[in-house]
Structures are given as C-alpha cells and as structure tokens.
Design a protein around this motif. Structure first.
Motif, mmCIF file in Angstrom:
data_model
loop_
_atom_site.group_PDB
_atom_site.id
_atom_site.type_symbol
_atom_site.label_atom_id
_atom_site.label_comp_id
_atom_site.label_asym_id
_atom_site.label_seq_id
_atom_site.Cartn_x
_atom_site.Cartn_y
_atom_site.Cartn_z
ATOM 1 N N PRO A 145 -23.965 1.628 3.101
ATOM 2 C CA PRO A 145 -23.481 0.444 3.818
ATOM 3 C C PRO A 145 -24.401 0.043 4.983
ATOM 4 N N VAL A 146 -24.637 -1.257 5.115
ATOM 5 C CA VAL A 146 -25.546 -1.799 6.127
ATOM 6 C C VAL A 146 -24.761 -2.641 7.131
ATOM 7 N N ALA A 147 -25.001 -2.409 8.410
ATOM 8 C CA ALA A 147 -24.420 -3.248 9.460
ATOM 9 C C ALA A 147 -25.387 -4.388 9.765
ATOM 10 N N VAL A 148 -24.891 -5.604 9.735
ATOM 11 C CA VAL A 148 -25.740 -6.776 9.990
ATOM 12 C C VAL A 148 -25.236 -7.501 11.240
ATOM 13 N N PHE A 149 -26.157 -7.762 12.152
ATOM 14 C CA PHE A 149 -25.845 -8.516 13.369
ATOM 15 C C PHE A 149 -26.492 -9.883 13.254
ATOM 16 N N GLY A 150 -25.665 -10.919 13.183
ATOM 17 C CA GLY A 150 -26.175 -12.269 13.058
ATOM 18 C C GLY A 150 -26.965 -12.708 14.281
ATOM 19 N N ALA A 151 -27.876 -13.648 14.050
ATOM 20 C CA ALA A 151 -28.697 -14.191 15.132
ATOM 21 C C ALA A 151 -28.067 -15.466 15.653
ATOM 22 N N ALA A 170 -28.597 -7.322 -2.303
ATOM 23 C CA ALA A 170 -29.501 -7.210 -3.458
ATOM 24 C C ALA A 170 -29.897 -5.757 -3.701
ATOM 25 N N ALA A 171 -30.067 -5.009 -2.620
ATOM 26 C CA ALA A 171 -30.470 -3.603 -2.729
ATOM 27 C C ALA A 171 -29.325 -2.713 -3.208
ATOM 28 N N GLY A 172 -28.134 -3.281 -3.317
ATOM 29 C CA GLY A 172 -26.989 -2.481 -3.759
ATOM 30 C C GLY A 172 -26.204 -1.876 -2.613
ATOM 31 N N CYS A 173 -26.404 -2.413 -1.417
ATOM 32 C CA CYS A 173 -25.718 -1.878 -0.238
ATOM 33 C C CYS A 173 -24.559 -2.790 0.157
ATOM 34 N N PRO A 174 -23.345 -2.245 0.354
ATOM 35 C CA PRO A 174 -22.275 -3.028 0.967
ATOM 36 C C PRO A 174 -22.693 -3.452 2.379
ATOM 37 N N VAL A 175 -22.125 -4.551 2.853
ATOM 38 C CA VAL A 175 -22.531 -5.102 4.150
ATOM 39 C C VAL A 175 -21.311 -5.271 5.054
ATOM 40 N N ALA A 227 -20.372 6.100 8.245
ATOM 41 C CA ALA A 227 -20.486 5.423 6.945
ATOM 42 C C ALA A 227 -21.670 4.460 6.900
ATOM 43 N N ILE A 228 -22.110 4.003 8.058
ATOM 44 C CA ILE A 228 -23.203 3.015 8.121
ATOM 45 C C ILE A 228 -24.541 3.746 7.997
ATOM 46 N N LYS A 229 -25.419 3.252 7.113
ATOM 47 C CA LYS A 229 -26.671 3.949 6.839
ATOM 48 C C LYS A 229 -27.916 3.147 7.223
ATOM 49 N N ALA A 230 -27.750 1.908 7.672
ATOM 50 C CA ALA A 230 -28.896 1.126 8.143
ATOM 51 C C ALA A 230 -28.367 -0.084 8.895
ATOM 52 N N VAL A 231 -29.240 -0.678 9.698
ATOM 53 C CA VAL A 231 -28.831 -1.793 10.558
ATOM 54 C C VAL A 231 -29.858 -2.920 10.462
ATOM 55 N N GLY A 232 -29.362 -4.151 10.310
ATOM 56 C CA GLY A 232 -30.212 -5.327 10.412
ATOM 57 C C GLY A 232 -29.773 -6.141 11.622
ATOM 58 N N PHE A 233 -30.721 -6.496 12.469
ATOM 59 C CA PHE A 233 -30.389 -7.167 13.730
ATOM 60 C C PHE A 233 -31.461 -8.193 14.029
ATOM 61 N N THR A 234 -31.038 -9.364 14.532
ATOM 62 C CA THR A 234 -31.984 -10.341 15.063
ATOM 63 C C THR A 234 -31.434 -10.778 16.408
ATOM 64 N N GLY A 235 -32.232 -10.598 17.453
ATOM 65 C CA GLY A 235 -31.742 -10.967 18.773
ATOM 66 C C GLY A 235 -32.700 -10.532 19.858
ATOM 67 N N ARG A 250 -27.413 9.298 16.817
ATOM 68 C CA ARG A 250 -26.367 9.756 15.881
ATOM 69 C C ARG A 250 -26.675 11.172 15.378
ATOM 70 N N PRO A 251 -25.631 11.915 14.959
ATOM 71 C CA PRO A 251 -25.910 13.200 14.299
ATOM 72 C C PRO A 251 -26.868 13.007 13.121
ATOM 73 N N GLU A 252 -26.656 11.943 12.354
ATOM 74 C CA GLU A 252 -27.601 11.556 11.299
ATOM 75 C C GLU A 252 -28.268 10.243 11.725
ATOM 76 N N PRO A 253 -29.481 10.300 12.253
ATOM 77 C CA PRO A 253 -30.140 9.047 12.678
ATOM 78 C C PRO A 253 -30.338 8.105 11.482
ATOM 79 N N ILE A 254 -30.270 6.810 11.716
ATOM 80 C CA ILE A 254 -30.447 5.836 10.623
ATOM 81 C C ILE A 254 -31.472 4.786 11.029
ATOM 82 N N PRO A 255 -32.088 4.138 10.035
ATOM 83 C CA PRO A 255 -33.072 3.100 10.366
ATOM 84 C C PRO A 255 -32.434 1.841 10.940
ATOM 85 N N VAL A 256 -33.109 1.263 11.910
ATOM 86 C CA VAL A 256 -32.696 -0.015 12.492
ATOM 87 C C VAL A 256 -33.826 -1.017 12.268
ATOM 88 N N TYR A 257 -33.482 -2.144 11.679
ATOM 89 C CA TYR A 257 -34.453 -3.228 11.538
ATOM 90 C C TYR A 257 -34.066 -4.314 12.528
#
Lengths: 519, 519
Positions: A145-151, A170-175, A227-235, A250-257
């Motif tokens: 699952p990916v967390a998305v922050f709108g711009a 598209a990558a198969g990740c819930p958002v 549950a969140i495994k990556a982050v997309g952010f524009t701001g 986080r105990p399990e660090p995740i990628p942030v874009y």
C-alpha cells in the motif's frame, strides 16, 4: 472521506475549503479522520494488496481507464469546484483534467505492455560442474500500500487521481490518499470517481481510500503505519523532509518519493541573448504561468555580462510590467510568497529589475525579477531559497568561469535550461557535465514549465528537488518507484506467475539467459 | 592504503589482522587513515567522476576484465593470505575467487550490452495541438562516488573487488572501499590489483581507492562526506542501521544499500518430509556450510507436527552430530555466536534437538538445532534474532493455519525456501503470496546457501534483510542501484550522449516512442 467502499464523514472536527480569489470559506464542511478511521483504512489497503496485485494486466489497465472515464463524467461540476478552490482559470483546469486522464491511460498501456515487470529468466543447467545451476526467474511486484499526498498546485494531475496514484495503482499497489486541504471538494469528487471505478471493475475493497485530516497528524500517522510501504508526496521542502524523517524512523523504514524544492536555473548564453528577440517575453511568460506556481518555474537566470544581457533585462522589465497579478492557490501560499519576496529584496547586493502590475485581488501575486552578482550569489546560500511564485533572480556573472562556478554551486534541481545558439556550443559543452549531476532534466532553448507526460520524461532530480534522484514522478518510468524484484528459484510450473511461465502467455518482453526477447 | 595512484601508510595508529584458527595476530601492521587522507580520497573520487562516467562502454568493460585478470595474477599469494586471515579452506577461497572474477566479467557484459542505460526516446511532434511536443531522450547515469564496505564472510566476492565494487564501477561510479579489518592483507592485495588495472586502462586517478580505519569513525565520516553519493554495505544489522542513519542525516541524504540480517525461513511440508530421505542431511550440510556464515544460512525451519517431522528431527540430530566444529571468521564473530546460542538456549519453551562436535580449535563453531512451538515463536520476538553461525531453530506448528501465521509473522528475508512435493502444492500456494511479500528470493526444494550470479538473481529483500527492498546486491540488476535517469530535451545533436544519438551508434536497446527496439 472514501474508506474502501464506504463514504464516511469524519468526526474529529471539520474544515472548509477557501476561495482564494475572495479569501472566503466555501461550503460544505469536511469531517476529519480519527485514528480509528486511519487504522481501518490502512487495514483495508493491506488486505486488498495480495488480491489486487494478482489481477490480470487487462483488469488493472481497464480499472485505470475506467477511472479516467468517471473523472470525465464529472463534467463541469469538477471544473467549477476546482476553479473556486484554487483560483486557477477554466482553460488551465480543463487542460489539467485532460493530462490527468492521459496519465491514467498511459499507465494502462504500461501495464498491458509489461516491460515494467523486468521479467528475466535464467534456465537451469543441471549438468554444470562443479554445481548445477537452478532455474531462476525474476519479476517485479508492488511494494504494498502507498500513501499519496496531493499537491496544491496540481489539484487534478498531482492530487487524488494524479501521477502518484496512477503509477502506484499500475504497479499493483493499493493507494491511500491524504486529501490536500486546499481543494477538498475537488478531492472528494475525484475520490468518488475512483471508488465508482473500483466497484465497477470489481476491485477488492481497500484498493483505494481517501482521508481528510487537519494539520500534519493524520499525514505523519499514515506514513508511520506498518501497512504503508511507500510514500508519494509533492509539496514543500519542509513537508517532504518531515515525511522522510518519519519514514526513516519507522521500525521498517520505507521509501519516500517527495518532489519538493527546485529553482530551475536557466543559463542565458550570449549567442541566444543576441539572436533571440523573444527571449525576454518567453521568460516572462514562463515565470508567470499559473501565477508562478509550477515546480519547474524559472527561479534563477544566469548570464555573463554583455550588452545583449542589458537588452534582455530591459525587455524582461517591460514584459513583466505588462503582467497582471494572478490569484495564488491559497492565502497561506500568497502570504509565504510575499514574505519570500520581501526577504530577497533586503539581501545585500540584490536589486530589483522590474515588477508586474500591483495586485487588485486578495491573493494576487505581483511578478518580480531581481538581480545580483555571481560573487554575491556564491557567498550567500540564502539566495538559493525557493520563492514559490512568480519571482526570479538573475545572476550577473563576470565571465565563463563564474558562470560554471554558479552551476556547480546550486543544489539539486528538477530542471536546468540552457539558451544557446551554435556560437555557444563550447560553453554549453562545459556546462553539461555539471548540469547532468545537478538536474533530472536538461533542456535547450526552452523553459521547464510544461512537463510532457511521455516515456522519456524525468520529473525528478537530486536532493532537495526530490528525496530520491533515482526516480521520476512524471512519465512512464514513475511506475518503477513502487516495485521490487522477486526471484523464483526452481518454483513448480503450477505456482509460477504468468509473467514468468513457460511459453510467455502474457507476451511480455523478457530477458532470457541474458538476451532480451520481445515476446 | 590505496589512494588514487598512490600507496599510502596511514599514520593514525596501526592494526594487524588476526588468524582466527590460532587466535594470533599476523604481520604486518596496517596504518590507519587520517581525516586528511579521507578528504583527499573523496576529492579524488569526485574529480574522477565526470571523466570516468564518460569513458566508452568498451573502455569500462575492459577495465573490469583487467581487474579480474590482475586478481588471478596474484595466484596462491592471495589464497594463502585469505586462508590465514579468515580460517576458510583453500577450495572455498579458490571458488570464491572464481566467483569474484566472474562477477567482474558479467558486469563487463552488462556494460557492453547497454540495457542498464534504459535509453528511451520520444520524438518531437512540432505540429501537435495545442502545444508541440519537444524531443525527449532519457538515459541513466551514475549517482557519483560510491562508498563500499567489504563483508567479513566473503573476503573476495563481497569485499574490495566484490559485487558492490564491480556494479558501481560498471555504472560509471568511482569507488572508495573501506577495508574490512578481518582481512586487511587480502584487501591490500586485491586493492593493488584494482589500482594496477586502473593504471593499465588509463582510468582517471580516483576511480578507485581503499582506506583502512579502526572502529567506525572513518566509515561514518566516509558516508557523511559530501562527495559520496551512495553506499554499499554487507554486514550486521546494527552496522547497516548506523550507516542508514548517517546517510539520512546528511544535508543531502543518499541511498544506502545495506545487506544485513536474514534468518531465511525454510518450510518443510509433509509430502517432502515423507518422501525426501536426504532432507535432514541436506539441511545439516547447508546449515554448516562455511561455518554457517552465509547471509542465506537456514536459521529457521517451520513444519507441521507429523511422524515424518519426527523422523526428520532424528535424522537432523544424527547428521549434525557428525559435523565438526569449523573455524569462524574472527574471534569477535565466534564470541557473538556463542552468546547468541546461549541466549537462545535459555528462552522459555526452547529445547535443544542436537549439536555438532565440540570445538577443538580456538574459534570453532559448534553446530546446533533447537526447537520451539509455533505459539511460543509467535509470542516471543527475540526468537527472530539472527544468530550468525551454524545454529537453527525449528518451529513445530500445530496446523496449517499456524504455519501460515508464522510465515506472516517473520520480518523481511533474503530467501524463503519451501520443501514440497505435488501433494503439498495447495499449502505451498497459500504460502506463496506471503513469501513474495517477505523475501527477495523464493526457492523450492533447496536451501538458500549458494547464490547464483545470474541475470534473474535477487539477493535482496524487505527490511531488515536489506535497507532497500527495491534492489539486489548479486546478479546483473545490482548495477541499477547506482544509477539515476536524466532527460535531455531538445538538446543539440552535437551535445547528446552516444547512447541517445540518432542512428544508435552504441547499438543499445532503446524504447522509441513507447516501443522497445533491440538495436
């Protein structure tokens, strides 16, 4: 809020959107999410992941296309609400809606094409000495699952169903989207369209949700949720860096874009200054486009002293003077813009070249161009601070060496532009290796505003323009951000994913024993 | 130390290597790096980057192959020193040398092939309405100088000229190695071979250096240095996490590829337990290979209670009893192993199944197999702690649901293995989605030890097995870790890189207007 298949009104207080052109609140009020609602949303996303990522390419592509259709179905309701909430003009928002739908359709093509899977097969060599080689097959799967922050500045193309959401789905990740408080009504309309498409396409509940939260608490909690495994952010840089810190802690660090801060240097070389009569006008048009609220706005001009430069400066002054004050996205952005401009104008060695028309609207941004010497710029790091809005700083260099030194001095950028003719090629050639290290996109004889959604686009760049220079948030490669490779060794045929099965039933390009095979 | 083209003896104190089989220091002493030497090394690497990354594919491939040749030229001198420093047997080290040279040659092929460039071209559409499309071309370039931390357990294949160095050099990135203190003499010999190859191939000074430093100071300073743009590390979870923190706290955060901690669950399904008579012996062989000091060592066995499981346990006890104590890599690793085993043996609900022979050598590791219930494992997170060495824990599950719960409970792993026959396919199918989320490599009817250097290999996985699940440190895709995309928009033909030039002079695969074209 949209939580899976439900529409939920949060009970932790409420907020309203603001019409920046009148500086007044707009109805209705939107309820804010509780911790329990966040928890439920993330759990739904987690539960949806295994089912969603194994939908067929055709099912996922169809889902993306259906989202685009449902957004178009919103018609003028969407455009009118977005105009009210952002102060952006109708034509711009209609264009942006087209771009949003094109993005969704591009990613449908990317999913059908299957290159993103990086399918790779190495055959077993049972007779190899000293040890046999097993059968090895690699494909990429979604991160989760990916967390998305709108711009704020792209209420459609980089918000609820924008580039981050489209590429993650598209990558198969819930958002899970956190709605931007600057356009809550727009967000709700689009989120309902996505939900409708998910139901129509029989996608698992939890494939998409949208939360509303005031301040940063819900956002930070979302990024911290296991549950969140990556982050997309524009701001903003501050916002992006805060999320990077939370993700890393986080105990399990995740990628942030995070796509954050860029002043997009534009090098005006002498040949171009001499021969391009329209350059000053082109600059003024680019600098004031969308009230200067583009990530790729030309915030920095760099040139060597010459009579041609003086002519450009006179032209830019004149072109800017004709520019009216345009409404900015929010009162907060407008106020930050004025603070930034005031700070810049007081820095020693900085002088005003010219300004746009004085504002007659509540959140109107007055365009501006300032100048300083190369020496002063190199000595004062604060001159690199991004001013989000239509103000640029021209760096007047004494010579070529100083021009190159300025290029080497700037931080990471989304874009770097060079205006050059054949006569400037030698200087441009010296600049190029530096620009490759500094920017995600290098462009000649143009301005960075206008980011093409294409296969070869890079909308990314070294820190602080983004948090991860290995990625792009625009264009087909944006899907790569949400994938990781998995290798299947000696896995029985009946358990192999279709992308790796013998006979290539999905007809995807694959690397077989080191050779690329198209189908 | 090797600093560019110089051989330097550090003056900040000195250290000696240790022969673990005798627990005695070995001559000579190695001088330690000063801050000034670190600074000089990083500056050289930074200066080399622009030149090195624009060497032709053929030049870079030849450099990698020459490194392999020069390592082979070291002959028995290298093997003898490595045996002394690591306690590993001759055959293993000769095999590892072969693997090291094969890796270098594989990356030479990868560079010549050019797929890693991700060359992508979108043609200009000057007549498109409402706005023309510019000419867009994308290629990947190196991130910049890479810091590589050698691993203790692969003194050749994951050390000075190992996988991280080979893939970073292939990507066009200069490399600064911090030598592992466990094999300083081996490191010096290999570093000289790389230096010799760099000189022969006329590579820029600074393309490769190797520093020696005691403790963590030089390592942390290296990761914090602004010239360094990425990190490759293989080692402990504590060491990897410390580097991740340093990298994230830099003014410009950089990616860290740390391969850290994995207990590599092995699921023994009933059909396999019943029909594979050799399974217990195969387990004991894998668990004790290289004194259990493989990243992919089978630390966790998971099975459902059955008579076949009892038979496996009896067999494993017998097979382990025949295993002699093998010398571990360092006295420190040996001591940590004994501490870990002692801690495990005292956890409530954990009992010893069987052990190997008692040690007769100073750093000998006694193999061991313990067991506990699924319930106890799920309740005690400390049972997941990696014990680096030949000790495994068997989880006895009551039923299929508990087996799946254990799979879901474990942290991220490099590998997950399933032993299954046709009769087990239904259970295996239930496990698979979980294993895909948990591990970088899923293998059937084998053990993870033995990592094939191939195109489809993934030696990576979710945290804490690595710091970045999007990557692999073994196999052709390891090069992707050190690359970032750059887009060239309307760049004049004379300034375009060869990979993107019209006519495809490098004959690399390219995506042209969305279609993959092989040449």
């Amino acid at each position: 809020m949209i939580i899976g298949r439900s529409a939920v009104v949060g009970k932790e207080g409420a907020v309203k959107a603001v019409d920046p052109s009148r500086n007044e609140q707009i109805e209705p009020a939107f309820g804010l999410a509780s911790t329990a609602e966040l928890e439920k949303t993330c759990t739904l996303a987690e539960q949806a992941f295994d089912t969603y990522r194994e939908t067929t390419p055709e099912q996922r592509a169809k889902f993306l296309e259906t989202i685009a259709d449902r957004i178009m179905d919103l018609g003028t309701t969407l455009i009118e609400r977005a105009m009210q909430e952002t102060g952006l003009p109708q034509a711009r928002l209609e264009g942006e809606r087209g771009r949003t739908c094109n993005q969704l359709r591009l990613f449908a093509k990317v999913v059908r094409d299957g290159r993103y899977l990086s399918a790779t097969l190495d055959s077993a060599l049972p007779d190899r000495a000293p040890a046999p080689r097993p059968d090895l097959r690699l494909r990429k799967i979604g991160l989760g699952p990916v967390a998305v922050f709108g711009a704020s500045n792209f209420p459609l193309a980089f918000s609820v169903a924008g580039g981050d959401t489209a590429s993650a789905l598209a990558a198969g990740c819930p958002v899970v989207v956190k709605a931007h408080s600057a356009h809550l009504g727009t967000s709700e309309l689009v989120a309902k369209a996505v939900q409708q498409a998910a139901i129509e396409c029989d996608m698992p509940e939890g494939v998409f949700s949208m939360l509303i939260g005031a301040g940063q608490t819900i956002g930070q909690n979302l990024v911290a949720h296991p549950a969140i495994k990556a982050v997309g952010f524009t701001g903003s840089r501050a916002g992006g860096v805060a999320l990077m810190k939370t993700a890393a802690a986080r105990p399990e660090p995740i990628p942030v874009y995070a796509e954050m801060s860029s002043i997009n240097p534009v090098f005006l070389l002498e040949g171009a200054l001499t021969s391009n009569e329209k350059l000053a006008q082109q600059f003024a048009d680019s600098a004031t486009l969308g009230a200067g609220q583009f990530c790729t706005n030309p915030g920095l001009l760099i040139a060597i002293e010459s009579p041609a430069l003086d002519k450009f400066i006179a032209g830019a002054k004149e072109a800017l003077a004709a520019k009216g004050a345009a409404t900015m996205l929010t009162p907060g952005i407008h106020s930050a813009y004025n603070t930034g401009v005031a700070k810049l104008s007081k820095v020693e060695g900085v002088k005003l070249i010219g300004q746009g028309k004085t504002s007659e609207v509540p959140c109107g941004a007055v365009a501006g161009l300032y100048e300083t010497s190369g020496e002063n710029f190199l000595a004062r790091p604060e001159l690199e601070d991004e001013i989000f809005g239509p103000t640029s700083l021209l760096i007047r260099c004494r010579n070529e060496a100083e021009l190159v030194a300025v290029a080497e001095h700037v931080e990471g950028q989304l874009t770097a532009a060079v205006h050059a003719t054949g006569a400037d090629i030698a200087v441009a050639k010296k600049l190029l290796p530096t620009l490759e290290r500094k920017a995600g996109r290098i462009l000649f004889n143009g301005f960075g505003t206008g980011v093409e959604v294409a296969h070869a686009m890079v909308h990314g760049g070294p820190f602080p323009s983004t948090s991860d220079s290995r990625s792009t948030s625009v264009g087909a490669s944006a899907i790569d951000r949400f994938l990781r490779p998995v290798c299947y060794q000696d896995v029985p045929a009946e358990l192999l994913p279709a992308a790796l099965a013998d006979g290539n039933p999905l007809a995807v390009p694959r690397v077989v024993n080191g050779e690329l095979v198209l189908k």
